[in-house]
Design a protein around this motif. Structure first.
Motif, PDB file in Angstrom:
ATOM      1  N   ASP A 101      55.346 -55.133 -32.819  1.00 49.63           N
ATOM      2  CA  ASP A 101      56.704 -55.268 -32.294  1.00 49.63           C
ATOM      3  C   ASP A 101      56.983 -54.088 -31.360  1.00 49.63           C
ATOM      4  OD1 ASP A 101      57.193 -53.060 -33.926  1.00 49.63           O
ATOM      5  OD2 ASP A 101      58.140 -54.240 -35.509  1.00 49.63           O
ATOM      6  N   LEU A 102      58.192 -54.042 -30.833  1.00 46.91           N
ATOM      7  CA  LEU A 102      58.512 -53.007 -29.843  1.00 46.91           C
ATOM      8  C   LEU A 102      58.400 -51.602 -30.418  1.00 46.91           C
ATOM      9  CD1 LEU A 102      59.434 -52.404 -26.945  1.00 46.91           C
ATOM     10  CD2 LEU A 102      61.785 -52.481 -27.773  1.00 46.91           C
ATOM     11  N   TYR A 125      62.638 -45.741 -24.895  1.00 48.30           N
ATOM     12  CA  TYR A 125      62.764 -47.155 -25.244  1.00 48.30           C
ATOM     13  C   TYR A 125      63.366 -47.918 -24.068  1.00 48.30           C
ATOM     14  CZ  TYR A 125      61.728 -47.423 -30.265  1.00 48.30           C
ATOM     15  OH  TYR A 125      61.099 -47.461 -31.487  1.00 48.30           O
ATOM     16  N   SER A 131      68.049 -54.737 -19.647  1.00 47.32           N
ATOM     17  CA  SER A 131      67.277 -55.839 -20.205  1.00 47.32           C
ATOM     18  C   SER A 131      67.986 -57.168 -19.983  1.00 47.32           C
ATOM     19  CB  SER A 131      67.073 -55.628 -21.715  1.00 47.32           C
ATOM     20  OG  SER A 131      66.362 -54.439 -21.970  1.00 47.32           O
ATOM     21  N   THR A 154      62.185 -57.476 -23.227  1.00 47.45           N
ATOM     22  CA  THR A 154      61.248 -56.382 -23.492  1.00 47.45           C
ATOM     23  C   THR A 154      60.731 -56.400 -24.928  1.00 47.45           C
ATOM     24  OG1 THR A 154      63.119 -54.924 -24.000  1.00 47.45           O
ATOM     25  CG2 THR A 154      62.258 -54.862 -21.753  1.00 47.45           C
ATOM     26  N   GLY A 155      61.057 -57.450 -25.662  1.00 41.28           N
ATOM     27  CA  GLY A 155      60.551 -57.584 -27.019  1.00 41.28           C
ATOM     28  C   GLY A 155      61.408 -56.921 -28.082  1.00 41.28           C
ATOM     29  N   ARG A 156      62.538 -56.403 -27.688  1.00 39.34           N
ATOM     30  CA  ARG A 156      63.442 -55.783 -28.663  1.00 39.34           C
ATOM     31  C   ARG A 156      64.144 -56.885 -29.466  1.00 39.34           C
ATOM     32  NH1 ARG A 156      66.686 -50.492 -26.699  1.00 39.34           N
ATOM     33  NH2 ARG A 156      67.937 -50.047 -28.533  1.00 39.34           N
ATOM     34  N   LEU A 335      54.804 -56.002 -22.640  1.00 42.85           N
ATOM     35  CA  LEU A 335      56.193 -56.447 -22.675  1.00 42.85           C
ATOM     36  C   LEU A 335      56.349 -57.793 -21.965  1.00 42.85           C
ATOM     37  CD1 LEU A 335      58.199 -53.160 -21.947  1.00 42.85           C
ATOM     38  CD2 LEU A 335      57.621 -54.196 -24.146  1.00 42.85           C
ATOM     39  N   SER A 338      54.965 -60.439 -24.381  1.00 44.04           N
ATOM     40  CA  SER A 338      55.490 -60.522 -25.760  1.00 44.04           C
ATOM     41  C   SER A 338      56.538 -61.610 -25.896  1.00 44.04           C
ATOM     42  CB  SER A 338      56.099 -59.183 -26.165  1.00 44.04           C
ATOM     43  OG  SER A 338      57.203 -58.885 -25.346  1.00 44.04           O
TER      44      SER A 338
END
Length: 338
Positions: A101-102, A125, A131, A154-156, A335, A338
């Motif tokens: 994960d991020l 981050y 984003s 961005t995968g957050r 990213l 993902s």
């Protein structure tokens, strides 16, 4: 303007000083480098370089060392970015590919940068303000309790519980999920409030309270997560360079503890270009004996955050710049996928 020969002498001085940690003399230069001139000519060239402020004599020895101005000219005119070897590239890819994960991506990136460069690694981050929304998931946990899951490009991933003012059925949950995603997917976080403000009015009266509650939770999530976050690794690497810092490394360590200072060091996150700040170019006094190499990374053309390293001014600039750039590219690819 310096002549080509004097630029070559400066390049040789920087390379030797970075490699040996010892002040460099004219005799050593002519022995180690094919400069094509006599030691006397090299001595004359070094005198000009010293007069111009590119090198300095640290003490009464015959040797010279580069100044901040000398390193600056080296980076701007003489240093190419050293490409990583195929084994180094494979090692980066294998190490980062295992991330789940991020948080794991950022953690692995910090460790990797610190190991590759043997400097202090700093990774920012991805900022939610830069984003876009990839997906909003709504899950029913109980008749009047939902889970909101926000996933960024961005995968957050952010999760929130929502206590509804009234029971909200599965059909209504699916309807709200579909309408919400149709409005916000692919859109910047900063645009989301405007895009959803009239959404409750499109639902029946009995559901509007729950829809408003879900939206309030979504917007709170955006606000809560806009602060900038940094991760630092490899601080212990500084102890290997104790003699590169005047008196003590304490001012450097204290500066590294201040997040605001580090964010300023990395520079504007949306700028994808590589930046190198040398010595006194760093505004914070505690970092006047260090250099910072930073570059933007992201899943598209625009950077969403920065990563880089902090180390003594006596660093391998071509190698460090190559490692920082390569890692940023791999993180960007991860990213994007993902």
């Amino acid at each position: 303007m310096l002549s080509e020969r004097r630029l070559e002498v400066l390049r040789a001085i920087v390379q030797d000083y970075v490699g040996t940690e010892e002040p460099v003399g004219s005799k050593a230069l002519t022995e180690r480098h094919n400069l094509g001139v006599s030691p006397a000519t090299v001595r004359n060239d070094m005198a000009v370089l010293e007069e111009e402020g590119f090198i300095a004599q640290p003490h009464t020895s015959a040797g010279r060392i580069p100044t901040d101005k000398g390193y600056r000219l080296f980076v701007d005119k003489l240093a190419g970015v050293k490409p990583l070897s195929p084994p180094e590239r494979r090692a980066i890819q294998n190490f980062l590919d295992g991330a789940v994960d991020l948080d794991d991506v950022v953690g692995r990136t910090v460790r990797l940068l610190a190991q590759l460069t043997r400097q202090v690694a700093v990774v920012q981050y991805p900022s939610l303000t830069r984003s876009t929304v990839r997906h909003v998931e709504l899950l029913s946990l109980a008749p009047a309790r939902l889970m909101l899951v926000l996933i960024t490009d961005t995968g957050r991933v952010e999760q929130r519980m929502v206590d509804c003012p009234a029971p909200f059925g599965e059909t209504s949950v699916a309807d709200l999920r579909a309408r919400l995603n149709s409005r916000v997917v692919g859109r910047r976080f900063t645009d989301v409030p405007r895009l959803v403000q009239d959404l409750p009015e499109s639902f029946e009266n009995e559901d509007r309270g729950t829809v408003s509650t879900v939206l309030a939770t979504l917007l709170e999530t955006l606000v809560e997560e806009t602060e900038e976050r940094l991760v630092i690794g490899g601080t212990a690497n500084l102890t290997r360079f104790g003699h590169d810092f005047p008196l003590t490394i304490r001012p450097v360590l204290e500066a590294l503890e201040e997040q605001v200072v580090l964010l300023k060091l990395l520079g504007e996150a949306t700028d994808p270009a590589m930046t190198v700040r040398i010595g006194h170019e760093n505004a914070h006094e505690g970092l006047n004996s260090t250099s910072v190499v930073a570059v933007g990374y992201g899943s598209g053309d625009e950077a969403v955050a920065k990563l880089g390293v902090v180390g003594p001014t006596r660093m391998d600039y071509p190698g460090t710049m190559g490692a920082v750039r390569a890692v940023a590219r791999y993180v960007g690819q991860i990213l994007a996928e993902s």
